[in-house]
Write a protein that holds these residues in place. Structure first.
Motif, PDB file in Angstrom:
ATOM      1  N   ASP A 334       3.614   0.584  60.768  1.00  0.00           N
ATOM      2  CA  ASP A 334       2.486   1.384  60.281  1.00  0.00           C
ATOM      3  C   ASP A 334       1.404   1.465  61.351  1.00  0.00           C
ATOM      4  O   ASP A 334       1.658   1.313  62.553  1.00  0.00           O
ATOM      5  N   ASP A 335       0.199   1.693  60.936  1.00  0.00           N
ATOM      6  CA  ASP A 335      -0.958   1.902  61.803  1.00  0.00           C
ATOM      7  C   ASP A 335      -1.121   0.752  62.805  1.00  0.00           C
ATOM      8  O   ASP A 335      -0.884  -0.406  62.463  1.00  0.00           O
ATOM      9  N   TRP A 379       4.358   5.228  61.919  1.00  0.00           N
ATOM     10  CA  TRP A 379       3.172   5.830  61.294  1.00  0.00           C
ATOM     11  C   TRP A 379       2.430   6.664  62.331  1.00  0.00           C
ATOM     12  O   TRP A 379       2.274   6.249  63.485  1.00  0.00           O
ATOM     13  N   ARG A 411     -14.263   6.781  57.701  1.00  0.00           N
ATOM     14  CA  ARG A 411     -13.325   5.804  58.277  1.00  0.00           C
ATOM     15  C   ARG A 411     -13.391   5.865  59.805  1.00  0.00           C
ATOM     16  O   ARG A 411     -12.385   5.764  60.501  1.00  0.00           O
ATOM     17  N   LYS A 444       5.661   8.522  59.051  1.00  0.00           N
ATOM     18  CA  LYS A 444       4.699   8.536  57.948  1.00  0.00           C
ATOM     19  C   LYS A 444       3.461   9.238  58.488  1.00  0.00           C
ATOM     20  O   LYS A 444       2.786   8.727  59.384  1.00  0.00           O
ATOM     21  N   ASP A 446      -0.092  10.329  58.020  1.00  0.00           N
ATOM     22  CA  ASP A 446      -1.240   9.923  57.209  1.00  0.00           C
ATOM     23  C   ASP A 446      -2.423  10.867  57.464  1.00  0.00           C
ATOM     24  O   ASP A 446      -2.451  11.607  58.466  1.00  0.00           O
ATOM     25  N   ASN A 448      -6.473  10.058  56.582  1.00  0.00           N
ATOM     26  CA  ASN A 448      -7.290   9.101  55.842  1.00  0.00           C
ATOM     27  C   ASN A 448      -8.692   9.554  55.483  1.00  0.00           C
ATOM     28  O   ASN A 448      -9.514   8.725  55.097  1.00  0.00           O
ATOM     29  N   GLY A 490      -3.305   6.942  50.869  1.00  0.00           N
ATOM     30  CA  GLY A 490      -2.621   6.775  49.587  1.00  0.00           C
ATOM     31  C   GLY A 490      -2.154   8.138  49.109  1.00  0.00           C
ATOM     32  O   GLY A 490      -1.612   8.931  49.882  1.00  0.00           O
ATOM     33  N   TRP A 506       3.601   9.126  49.862  1.00  0.00           N
ATOM     34  CA  TRP A 506       3.047   7.801  49.584  1.00  0.00           C
ATOM     35  C   TRP A 506       2.141   7.971  48.370  1.00  0.00           C
ATOM     36  O   TRP A 506       1.168   8.710  48.386  1.00  0.00           O
ATOM     37  N   ASP A 509      -2.343   3.684  47.621  1.00  0.00           N
ATOM     38  CA  ASP A 509      -2.528   2.402  48.298  1.00  0.00           C
ATOM     39  C   ASP A 509      -2.579   1.264  47.292  1.00  0.00           C
ATOM     40  O   ASP A 509      -2.545   0.101  47.673  1.00  0.00           O
TER      41      ASP A 509
HETATM   42  C1  DGJ Z   1      -3.646   4.605  54.434  1.00  0.00           C
HETATM   43  C2  DGJ Z   1      -2.240   4.501  53.930  1.00  0.00           C
HETATM   44  O1  DGJ Z   1      -2.200   4.893  52.592  1.00  0.00           O
HETATM   45  C3  DGJ Z   1      -1.754   3.082  54.144  1.00  0.00           C
HETATM   46  O2  DGJ Z   1      -0.468   2.931  53.598  1.00  0.00           O
HETATM   47  C4  DGJ Z   1      -1.754   2.789  55.604  1.00  0.00           C
HETATM   48  O3  DGJ Z   1      -0.822   3.596  56.254  1.00  0.00           O
HETATM   49  C5  DGJ Z   1      -3.144   2.974  56.168  1.00  0.00           C
HETATM   50  N1  DGJ Z   1      -3.672   4.264  55.855  1.00  0.00           N
HETATM   51  C6  DGJ Z   1      -3.127   2.806  57.666  1.00  0.00           C
HETATM   52  O4  DGJ Z   1      -4.322   3.080  58.233  1.00  0.00           O
END
Ligand code: DGJ
Length: 687
Positions: A334-335, A379, A411, A444, A446, A448, A490, A506, A509
């Motif tokens: 992931d990140d 990710w 963020r 993945k 994302d 955010n 999420g 996804w 979270d």
């Molecule tokens: C938000 C995602 O929903 C998490 O699963 C994760 O990937 C974080 N971001 C990483 O920054």
């Protein structure tokens, strides 16, 4: 015949297995709704209504349940199309021009020669899926530019008032909370203004008047779009209810030069006379067909909850070595693997492997993951940039911003403007390089934070979304074997538009298994389990602090697309053994979950028990949950659904084996008596 047109060419009847949808050309030249409900035998039985002004305050244009009402004339109701014409006026008068049937598609053309605009209303009939799809194309047929200020995809009508509208509400960590409320008086507006479909509401509408899972009429429509959307349910004082869906007209406008067209996203719509479960089955089948890749989704391990931003080659290797023997099929880093990423403050945009964390690049880790028998995933958050990065230093004009204003971070990041071709090119090239240089099977993707401060051009919201789709489509065309999961902090990007381009969602979270029961129930109304990622994570849960036993956590996650997010370095041997057995079971029943029909047998915040059943061909899987033992507790007597009444099903509960007919299981059922909190049971059926 899926599409029937009456002999006089004025009535259009679209029929699927169990639904008919009809509209007609009225004497006014307006195209209006006639029927949405159970199947009708013949178009010739339908007559075009005659209308007249009820009073000066209730004119025909207001009374007519138009399929696509446009701004102008005596229309005071919700409208689908609005435009600013070259002379500054906004008056439209769209009337029927012609229609055509092209296979399973009916197109009804409307036109306003004075405004120089044409509208094509498209209806596709999917007989076998029991659904129709609608979309709209607006064309500038004049000689001057026009500014479109509202372009909904479609409007639908139900011939009655006193309906309730269902959708979900939510926030980060509590997405997909189902609600149902009366349409009442005035309008119910559900929308997103965030540039993503969002955690807060979802782009669909379900209308009913007292339907349950198994009974009652349900009218539903879902928009295939992941950007700003607007759903408006409006009761008409003349006895019906309309619902429109489309791109949000909030901060929207779209210039249309002569000869240009604008295509509004598709809406899929249906009718169930047998409650919500049938609606979900129809939409799940549709969604699975919409998905680009029909492979089953791998059981994945994701390191986010274990290592956060602190990913290193050694801790990922350690986790991979622990994940593989459990039966994980995919290992996702992931990140934190790139740029100067030690926290959320830096790194986004500088998509080179962090040399401190991966001194020899990703290859040694990927090789080990593959040697362990797993595929490898990464990710990325390609739409974003952190302020301290090289990307931002080199391209400060690539972010969404309003000149003369501070561009606020959320963020600690900004959003790149994917409306810009150079940004699309940068992101495609970055991903393409990543996939060419590394053996990666899964991404993945994302996002955010929502979009904000878009500057002067209000078309940018939609252009950004089109940019995302264009890049993802280019990536999947160049790398068809790679699956891409959509994530937006999420579950901020769960919608049929996203599902048409991405392969997985996804969900949230929030991985607390108790909260997930509600989130996943809300999700399941519209979206299929195949695309619903659900991880088993550590207990107590990082977000809620709640401790939940491992079997319960697994059973909840097994009702979707299973993932593991535990810190396996801290997991006890006995939990590792439980996890191994659970994953083996999941892999066996995965086709039932992923491809089967879902029955929500019991559940909801007010319920002591929850039970969901998946039926696929001759097999079924039943999950029963009882989170909290209550005073005066009773056993759950649950009747199954969707089985073959004639077939004999074998199943085991604990050490006992049973054989019963489908009829017995559906008419009598099974009793479950649990002891203690967080009790759960999976029962597999085969015939
Ligand atoms: C938000 C995602 O929903 C998490 O699963 C994760 O990937 C974080 N971001 C990483 O920054």
């Amino acid at each position: 015949m899926p599409i029937d047109v009456s002999a006089d060419g004025r009535v259009f009847l679209l029929s699927t297995k169990s639904m008919s949808y009809a509209c007609c050309l009225e004497d006014s030249g307006l195209v209006a709704h006639l029927h949405w409900g159970p199947r009708l035998p013949s178009v010739e039985e339908l007559a075009v209504p005659i209308r007249w002004d009820l009073s000066p305050n209730d004119p025909v244009a207001q009374l007519t349940p138009e399929e696509y009402p446009c701004h102008g004339g005596f229309r005071y109701k919700q409208q689908c199309l609005a435009a600013e014409l070259a002379d500054g006026t906004r008056e439209l008068d769209m009337r029927y021009r012609r229609h055509e049937v092209r296979g399973d598609v009916l197109v009804i053309h409307l036109a306003d020669p004075i405004a120089g605009l044409g509208v094509g209303m498209y209806y596709r009939v999917s007989e076998d899926l029991d659904l129709i799809a609608r979309w709209t194309v607006v064309r500038n047929e004049g000689s001057e530019s026009v500014e479109l200020t509202a372009v909904a995809s479609a409007m639908f009508h139900v011939d009655r008032r006193e309906l309730a509208v269902s959708n979900v509400h939510g926030i980060w960590g509590a997405e997909q909370q189902p609600f149902r409320q009366p349409v009442g008086y005035g309008k119910v507006v559900l929308e997103s203004r965030r540039g993503i479909s969002s955690h807060h509401h979802n782009p669909y509408a379900v209308l009913d008047s007292g339907a349950t899972e198994t009974d009652g009429e349900v009218f539903f429509a879902a928009l295939e779009y992941g950007g700003n959307f607007k759903v408006v349910a409006e009761p008409s004082p003349y006895g019906s209810t309309s619902v429109s869906l489309g791109i949000n007209d909030y901060d929207f406008s779209w210039p249309l030069a002569p000869g240009e067209t604008f295509e509004a996203p598709r809406v899929v719509a249906g009718y169930s006379g047998t409650g919500l479960a049938t609606m979900s089955h129809q939409l799940h089948r549709y969604a699975r067909r919409l998905m680009r890749d029909d492979r089953s989704r791998p059981v994945l391990y994701n390191s986010w909850e274990a290592t956060g931003f602190n990913v290193t080659e050694s801790n990922q290797r350690e986790l991979a070595r622990l994940a593989a023997p459990l039966g994980a099929e995919l290992f996702v880093v992931d990140d934190g693997w790139f740029g100067n990423r030690a926290s959320q403050l830096d790194g986004l945009g500088d998509w080179c492997v962090n040399p401190g964390k991966f001194p020899d690049g990703l290859t040694p880790l990927i090789d080990e993951v593959k040697a362990l028998g797993m595929a490898f995933g990464m990710w990325i958050e390609p739409e974003m940039v952190n302020p301290p990065t090289r990307l931002y230093a080199e391209h400060p004009d690539w972010i969404h911003h309003t000149p003369g204003r501070d561009t606020q971070t959320s963020r600690d990041q900004w959003v790149l403007n994917l409306a810009l071709p150079q940004v699309q090119e940068f992101i495609f090239t970055m991903i393409d390089d990543l996939l060419r240089n590394n053996d990666i099977s899964y991404l993945k993707w994302d996002a955010n934070r929502p979009i904000a401060q878009v500057g002067a051009d209000p078309s940018v919201w939609h252009r950004h979304m089109l940019g995302v789709y264009a890049v993802v489509d280019r990536v999947t065309a160049a790398h068809p074997g790679v699956l891409i999961e959509a994530c937006a902090s999420g579950g901020g990007r769960i919608d049929l538009g996203t599902l048409a381009h991405f392969d997985d969602f996804w969900t949230s979270d929030n991985t607390d298994a108790l909260d997930r029961l509600t989130i996943q129930r809300g999700y399941s109304l519209i979206y299929p389990a195949k695309a619903m990622r659900a991880w088993v994570t550590d207990s107590p849960n990082f977000l809620t602090g709640r401790a939940v036993p491992l079997p319960f956590r697994f059973h909840v996650a097994m009702t979707g697309s299973l993932g593991i997010g535990m810190d396996l370095r801290k997991t006890s041997d006995s939990d590792l053994a439980t996890a191994t057995a659970m994953i083996e079971t999941y892999r066996r029943i995965r086709p039932i979950i992923a491809e089967g029909d879902l029955y929500r047998l019991v559940g909801g915040l007010d319920q002591e028990y929850w039970a969901v059943l998946y039926v696929h061909g001759a097999s079924a899987a039943l999950f029963v949950f009882r989170p909290v033992a209550r005073i005066g507790r009773r056993p759950l007597h649950v009747r199954l659904r969707g089985l073959d009444p004639e077939a004999t099903y074998r199943y085991r509960i604990d050490a006992s084996t049973f054989e019963h007919t489908g009829t017995y299981l559906m008419n009598h059922g099974i009793e479950f008596s649990f002891y203690g909190d967080f009790a759960s049971q999976l029962v597999e059926f085969s015939s």
